[in-house]
Design a protein around this motif. Structure first.
Motif, PDB file in Angstrom:
ATOM      1  N   GLN A 164       0.839  -1.189   0.000  1.00  0.00           N
ATOM      2  CA  GLN A 164       0.000   0.000   0.000  1.00  0.00           C
ATOM      3  C   GLN A 164       0.873   1.236   0.000  1.00  0.00           C
TER       4      GLN A 164
ATOM      5  N   VAL B  48       1.232   5.372   0.565  1.00  0.00           N
ATOM      6  CA  VAL B  48       0.641   6.473   1.322  1.00  0.00           C
ATOM      7  C   VAL B  48       0.173   7.546   0.359  1.00  0.00           C
ATOM      8  N   ARG B  49      -1.094   7.880   0.461  1.00  0.00           N
ATOM      9  CA  ARG B  49      -1.639   8.881  -0.442  1.00  0.00           C
ATOM     10  C   ARG B  49      -1.379  10.284   0.070  1.00  0.00           C
ATOM     11  N   SER B  50      -1.562  10.486   1.398  1.00  0.00           N
ATOM     12  CA  SER B  50      -1.328  11.805   1.979  1.00  0.00           C
ATOM     13  C   SER B  50      -1.000  11.614   3.452  1.00  0.00           C
ATOM     14  N   THR B  51      -0.260  12.568   3.967  1.00  0.00           N
ATOM     15  CA  THR B  51       0.129  12.564   5.381  1.00  0.00           C
ATOM     16  C   THR B  51      -0.105  13.930   5.967  1.00  0.00           C
ATOM     17  N   VAL B  52      -0.719  13.959   7.164  1.00  0.00           N
ATOM     18  CA  VAL B  52      -1.016  15.204   7.858  1.00  0.00           C
ATOM     19  C   VAL B  52      -0.257  15.173   9.172  1.00  0.00           C
ATOM     20  N   LEU B  53       0.578  16.134   9.405  1.00  0.00           N
ATOM     21  CA  LEU B  53       1.355  16.238  10.654  1.00  0.00           C
ATOM     22  C   LEU B  53       0.684  17.205  11.600  1.00  0.00           C
ATOM     23  N   HIS B  54       0.577  16.813  12.877  1.00  0.00           N
ATOM     24  CA  HIS B  54      -0.028  17.677  13.910  1.00  0.00           C
ATOM     25  C   HIS B  54       1.022  18.077  14.902  1.00  0.00           C
TER      26      HIS B  54
END
Length: 288
Positions: free
Chosen positions: A280, A282-288
């Motif tokens: 698989q 990774v389509r998108s990653t969001v960092l917090h």
């Protein structure tokens, strides 16, 4: 005065000769000292001049009544230091070649394009190119002077074979000779400046008539020669290091080192693409 003359008469011939020798030595020393003082305020106006340029400068200095000196067979002219800058400005009107006869693109400054034929334009273009290349080569370290000759073949009508241009370079070094890398660099410089000129068709000789270039068949042969020169340089460096280390323990001049290297210049480039249908991405990653 009479007493002095009587004293001289009483001296032996050997003493008189010694006194005369001392007097001649002192006189010569005084003359030499005066000449050194008079020449200490002289500086170089121009050097590495052609004989034609020297003649023009000397004529102008004579007409102006300026004191000058000539050295190095007329190729170097010295003038008083306080007048050097003004004289250089005055000499600019002479249009000196000042580079051993080299003429660059300034040849077109005083040429009337409407009154010149196509043949004259081509000849001037070739002269300008030769002069500019010679100036560039002369800027390389250890090269005192350079001349470039380019042969551009005439295009023959009804001929299927196209002749390639050729070039020859004559260099004069300041000391010793130049390395193979510098010879190859000059070949590349000249071949890159002339359309359709290959590096193997550029011949370089020194002022003693020694041929410095080799007739490489193509760029591959040129690269092989460059690699061989690199291998020899590395061998010499290792030999010097080994000799320096061993001489500290055994003594200077008692060691001779010889190194033989085999260097692999082959390059392997591997491109690899992997496809994992079960994986698989990774389509998108969001960092917090």
């Amino acid at each position: 005065m009479n007493g002095f003359l009587q004293t001289l008469k009483n001296l032996s011939p050997a003493r008189l000769a010694a006194i005369a020798g001392i007097g001649i030595f002192l006189f010569g020393f005084i003359v030499f000292f005066i000449n050194q003082l008079s020449s200490s305020d002289m500086t170089v106006l121009y050097n590495e001049l052609s004989l034609n340029d020297s003649r023009q400068i000397i004529s102008k200095l004579d007409a102006s009544g300026v004191k000058y000196k000539i050295r190095n067979n007329g190729t170097e002219i010295l003038v008083p230091s306080n007048m050097a800058n003004r004289l250089r400005v005055d000499m600019s009107e002479l249009n000196l070649t000042s580079k051993s006869g080299m003429v660059g693109y300034e040849i077109f400054d005083d040429v009337d394009a409407l009154g010149s034929t196509n043949f004259m334009q081509n000849v001037n273009l070739l002269r300008a190119l030769e002069g500019e290349l010679a100036r560039t080569i002369k800027s390389v370290d250890n090269i005192k002077n350079a001349r470039v000759h380019i042969v551009m073949p005439k295009r023959e009508m009804f001929s299927r074979e196209e002749q390639q241009p050729k070039a020859s370079v004559i260099i004069k070094t300041k000391f010793g000779t130049i390395s193979s890398k510098e010879v190859m660099s000059i070949q590349k410089l000249v071949s890159a400046s002339v359309p359709k000129l290959e590096a193997k068709d550029v011949s370089i000789i020194d002022s003693s008539g020694k041929l410095l270039t080799k007739n490489y068949g193509d760029d591959n042969d040129l690269q092989i020669a460059s690699q061989e020169e690199m291998r020899r340089d590395y061998e010499r460096k290792l030999e010097d290091k080994i000799q320096e280390l061993l001489e500290r323990a055994i003594g200077s001049g008692k060691i001779r080192a010889q190194v033989s290297l085999e260097m692999d210049f082959d390059k392997i480039v591997t491109n690899e693409e992997k496809y994992d249908p079960d994986g698989q991405a990774v389509r998108s990653t969001v960092l917090h």
